[in-house]
Design a protein around this motif. Sequence first.
Motif, PDB file in Angstrom:
ATOM      1  N   VAL A  28       0.834  -1.206   0.000  1.00  0.00           N
ATOM      2  CA  VAL A  28       0.000   0.000   0.000  1.00  0.00           C
ATOM      3  C   VAL A  28       0.869   1.256   0.000  1.00  0.00           C
ATOM      4  CG1 VAL A  28      -1.633   1.365   1.371  1.00  0.00           C
ATOM      5  CG2 VAL A  28      -2.007  -1.082   1.066  1.00  0.00           C
ATOM      6  N   TRP A  48       0.853   4.290  -2.653  1.00  0.00           N
ATOM      7  CA  TRP A  48       0.698   5.699  -2.269  1.00  0.00           C
ATOM      8  C   TRP A  48       1.896   6.533  -2.726  1.00  0.00           C
ATOM      9  CZ3 TRP A  48      -1.583   5.456   3.414  1.00  0.00           C
ATOM     10  CH2 TRP A  48      -2.913   5.024   3.327  1.00  0.00           C
ATOM     11  N   GLY A  98      -6.271   1.240  -1.301  1.00  0.00           N
ATOM     12  CA  GLY A  98      -5.253   1.611  -0.325  1.00  0.00           C
ATOM     13  C   GLY A  98      -5.834   2.022   1.011  1.00  0.00           C
ATOM     14  N   TYR A 140      -5.508  -0.033   4.550  1.00  0.00           N
ATOM     15  CA  TYR A 140      -4.812   0.614   5.653  1.00  0.00           C
ATOM     16  C   TYR A 140      -5.714   0.687   6.884  1.00  0.00           C
ATOM     17  CZ  TYR A 140      -1.973   3.858   8.325  1.00  0.00           C
ATOM     18  OH  TYR A 140      -1.216   4.437   9.314  1.00  0.00           O
TER      19      TYR A 140
END
Length: 306
Positions: free
Chosen positions: A13, A17, A230, A234
């Motif tokens: 992730v 990002w 993502g 998270y």
Amino acid sequence: MNKYKIYGVLVFVMLLWGVNVVALKLLVGAFAPVTMTAFRILFAGIAVLVFLKVTKSLRKITLKELLFITMVGFFNVVCHHFFLSTGLKETSASNGALILGLSPILTTICAVFFLGTRLTFFRFIGVVSGFSGVAFIVLAGSGAVTGGTKGDLFVFLSILTQAISYVFIRRASTTLDARLMTGWMLVTGSAFLLGISFILEPNGLQTMAQTRVDLWLLFLGSALLATAFGHMVYNQAVQHIGPAESSIFVNLNPFFALVSSAIFLKEEIQAAQLFGFLFIVAGVLLGSGLIDKWFNQKKNTINSHV
């Protein structure tokens, strides 16, 4: 899912990002920034809600929850993405990525002011270290104390407003599933952003009439992978291993973005940027409370053997 699998997914992730910062830099150069961001966030929100519907996790929300979602959406979506998209238009992807690395520290500061979190000595040193790192980064690009760019300021404001939003998320998380909040705040926030774009970018919709396939693939990848997937992953990781442990992985975000900007945008990585990055990493480790936790564990271990 065991802890080590969660660690692996979190690293992936952070890679998404980090690369997404470069993708956004390219997208804001091709589309009107606010208009593009509104549609990108809308796509992401719809994707999250569809996922929740398929997995039978979608439910009606109460009026109180709607108020929380609106507040979170205003800071986390409207303000954060408005300042981020316009800021990246004015600064480099590498500078933007490194300044974004301050997110955990600003979150700690907001927790101190709004949630009563104690500001320890280590956390205070962490805050100073983190902001010193940003100073090095900005000065590396400007060469003067007064030369910080407007883009750098906007990127900083983007993570400040995002940190404020975490206060509302913390208050709402007692009754509202984080994934459900993510979906609705993305959809409602994108509606506000679209309204703002009509005022600031009256010709913004015309810029969306791009025919380049690579730009649209980049747009969809940013919306579906970085934002929708993502943020859901998270948030789930936070539920499994806690916010403090999850925040360690946020340090990888600016690293991946810095490397990606050098590879894809041919931006030069300056020594002062790397120096500033080290200060930010140290600031995050200190400011997030991780050093306090480690110190207390060692102290308790020693006392238990006395």
